[in-house]
Design a protein around this motif. Structure first.
Motif, short mmCIF file in Angstrom:
data_model
loop_
_atom_site.label_atom_id
_atom_site.label_comp_id
_atom_site.label_asym_id
_atom_site.label_seq_id
_atom_site.Cartn_x
_atom_site.Cartn_y
_atom_site.Cartn_z
N GLN A 211 0.87 -1.11 -0.01
CA GLN A 211 0.05 0.02 0.10
C GLN A 211 0.89 1.27 -0.01
OE1 GLN A 211 -2.81 0.21 3.26
NE2 GLN A 211 -3.64 2.00 2.55
N VAL A 212 0.46 2.34 -0.90
CA VAL A 212 1.39 3.29 -0.98
C VAL A 212 1.04 4.37 0.23
CG1 VAL A 212 1.81 5.52 -2.38
CG2 VAL A 212 1.48 3.15 -3.40
N GLN A 213 1.83 4.84 1.07
CA GLN A 213 1.83 5.69 1.86
C GLN A 213 2.29 7.25 1.74
OE1 GLN A 213 3.63 4.33 5.65
NE2 GLN A 213 2.28 5.82 6.94
N LEU A 214 1.59 8.24 2.23
CA LEU A 214 2.07 9.40 2.01
C LEU A 214 1.66 10.21 3.29
CD1 LEU A 214 0.52 10.43 -1.46
CD2 LEU A 214 2.89 9.99 -0.86
N VAL A 215 2.75 10.81 3.81
CA VAL A 215 2.35 11.29 5.24
C VAL A 215 2.88 12.74 5.24
CG1 VAL A 215 3.31 11.23 7.75
CG2 VAL A 215 3.29 9.20 6.38
N GLU A 216 1.68 13.53 5.70
CA GLU A 216 1.77 15.00 5.56
C GLU A 216 2.06 15.51 6.90
OE1 GLU A 216 -1.87 14.02 2.99
OE2 GLU A 216 -1.18 13.61 4.76
N SER A 217 2.70 16.76 7.00
CA SER A 217 3.00 17.37 8.21
C SER A 217 3.44 18.82 7.84
CB SER A 217 4.45 16.90 8.86
OG SER A 217 5.67 17.06 8.10
N GLY A 218 3.46 19.58 8.95
CA GLY A 218 3.82 21.02 8.78
C GLY A 218 2.34 22.00 9.06
N GLY A 219 1.43 21.23 9.21
CA GLY A 219 0.15 22.46 9.26
C GLY A 219 0.26 22.88 10.78
N GLY A 220 -0.89 23.74 11.01
CA GLY A 220 -0.94 24.55 12.22
C GLY A 220 -1.90 25.91 12.24
N LEU A 221 -1.76 26.43 13.36
CA LEU A 221 -2.77 27.74 13.30
C LEU A 221 -1.55 28.72 12.99
CD1 LEU A 221 -4.93 29.27 14.12
CD2 LEU A 221 -4.14 29.41 16.34
N VAL A 222 -1.93 29.73 12.09
CA VAL A 222 -1.21 31.02 11.76
C VAL A 222 -1.96 32.12 11.57
CG1 VAL A 222 -1.45 30.49 9.23
CG2 VAL A 222 0.60 31.73 10.12
N GLN A 223 -1.39 33.38 11.73
CA GLN A 223 -2.60 34.65 11.32
C GLN A 223 -2.33 34.83 10.10
OE1 GLN A 223 -0.58 37.64 14.19
NE2 GLN A 223 -1.69 37.06 15.95
N PRO A 224 -3.47 35.58 9.70
CA PRO A 224 -3.57 36.04 8.38
C PRO A 224 -2.22 37.02 8.00
CG PRO A 224 -5.44 36.69 9.19
CD PRO A 224 -4.62 36.15 10.37
N GLY A 225 -1.60 36.55 6.77
CA GLY A 225 -0.15 37.11 6.35
C GLY A 225 0.74 36.43 6.74
N GLY A 226 0.81 35.22 7.68
CA GLY A 226 1.70 34.48 7.70
C GLY A 226 1.98 33.42 6.82
N SER A 227 3.01 32.55 7.08
CA SER A 227 3.58 31.52 6.24
C SER A 227 3.72 30.24 7.11
CB SER A 227 5.15 31.54 5.87
OG SER A 227 5.13 32.96 5.19
N LEU A 228 3.52 29.15 6.18
CA LEU A 228 3.72 27.75 6.63
C LEU A 228 4.38 26.95 5.50
CD1 LEU A 228 0.25 26.70 8.41
CD2 LEU A 228 2.56 27.09 9.56
N ARG A 229 5.03 25.97 5.99
CA ARG A 229 5.53 25.17 4.97
C ARG A 229 5.12 23.42 5.11
NH1 ARG A 229 11.59 23.25 2.86
NH2 ARG A 229 11.51 22.16 5.13
#
Length: 123
Positions: A1-19
């Protein structure tokens, strides 16, 4: 089975950045198109961005052009989504996805999906 694992989400203010990152543990990274999708509360899942394995081609939804950048590091078996100038409308669960074979579309025909990572943009 192909597995993909995401990370890096969260809470950020408008105008902010996430990767966001998407890893494919235990296997060679895909030679096919890989992409990011998102689903906001009460809405259908929508295409965000995708990147080809060869040629460095990238594609974006109009709503994120100029703010998001997709990239892939095949040596590290990782797909990224750099998100800048975030807006409340970017809130949702972000999914990494992979096509199992060549397809003509860059925004549809994805066969494998991760579990998703939550992104919340709020003051």
């Amino acid at each position: 089975q192909v597995q993909l694992v995401e990370s890096g989400g969260g809470l950020v203010q408008p105008g902010g950045s996430l990767r966001l990152s998407c890893a494919a543990p235990g296997r060679t990274f895909s030679i096919n198109m890989m992409g990011w999708f998102r689903q906001a509360p009460g809405k259908e899942r929508e295409f965000v961005a995708s990147a080809s394995a060869v040629g460095g081609r990238t594609y974006y939804a109009d709503s994120v052009k100029g703010r998001f950048t997709i990239s892939r590091d095949n040596a590290k078996n990782t797909l990224y989504l750099q998100m800048n100038s975030l807006k409340p409308s970017d809130t949702g669960v972000y999914y990494c996805a992979e096509q199992s074979t060549y397809r003509a579309s860059y925004s549809a025909g994805y066969d494998y999906w991760g579990q998703g990572t939550q992104v919340t943009v709020s003051p």
